[in-house]
Enzyme design. Sequence first.
Site, PDB file in Angstrom:
ATOM      1  CB  SER A   1      -0.888   0.002   1.254  1.00 38.20           C
ATOM      2  OG  SER A   1      -1.481   1.263   1.468  1.00 38.20           O
TER       3      SER A   1
ATOM      4  CE1 TYR B   1      -3.988  -1.775   5.385  1.00 35.10           C
ATOM      5  CE2 TYR B   1      -3.088   0.291   4.540  1.00 35.10           C
ATOM      6  CZ  TYR B   1      -3.576  -0.983   4.323  1.00 35.10           C
ATOM      7  OH  TYR B   1      -3.651  -1.472   3.045  1.00 35.10           O
TER       8      TYR B   1
END
Length: 227
Positions: free
Chosen positions: A130, A143
């Site tokens: 990501s 995250y």
Amino acid sequence: MRHLVTGAGSGIGRALVDLLHGRGDDLLLWARDAERAEVLAGRHPGADILVGDLADPVALEQVLSTLELPARLDSLVHCAGVVDLAPVEDLTAADLIHQVAVNAVAPALISRACLPALRAAQGSVVFVNSGAGLHAHPHWSAYAASKHAVKAIADALRAEEQQQGVRVTSVYPGRVATPMQQKVHEQEERDYDASAWVQPGTVAAQILAVLDLPDDAVVPEIQIRPR
């Protein structure tokens, strides 16, 4: 070709598996539970379904120790992931542990288990990371921490397995129009417009190009951003 894919039921993983299944490749699909396994088997007839909870590292190790993996594996693609946003002041141990377990520990354990088969085929490991694996933003601490961890795992694995002929690629998408992205928008209290973001099939096509790369090259990283 034979591929093992996690996160095959949604988003980028689903788009990739549709491409692979459509061209007749052999598939091993990882499901988190029996219900998801049934859905995947119905959508991809002929695929082998593996079941294990990626959020429980101890149980996952036990599952991996009993699996009869193929002798050769052309690719392992890690698409599974979870996200929950919160500022650091509100972060709980459970929030952090859950995201690190699914997003970083599970890919490391599955990669370890698949190494003999990947070495035999001189295959590829693809980590769908990501943009948060490169930069952390407010409310994204847990995250981003998990995705920074998986970047480290991928970088180390790439160096360790180079002499064995195993190629390792990290893919860093920006915002992609997936159910996870819709959840993020809900947590951000923003309206969600799927057309504003990169489509899952766009990322899947780039992963497929990596899997089909000739033997004379490796693609260590790919960054994909919305226009």
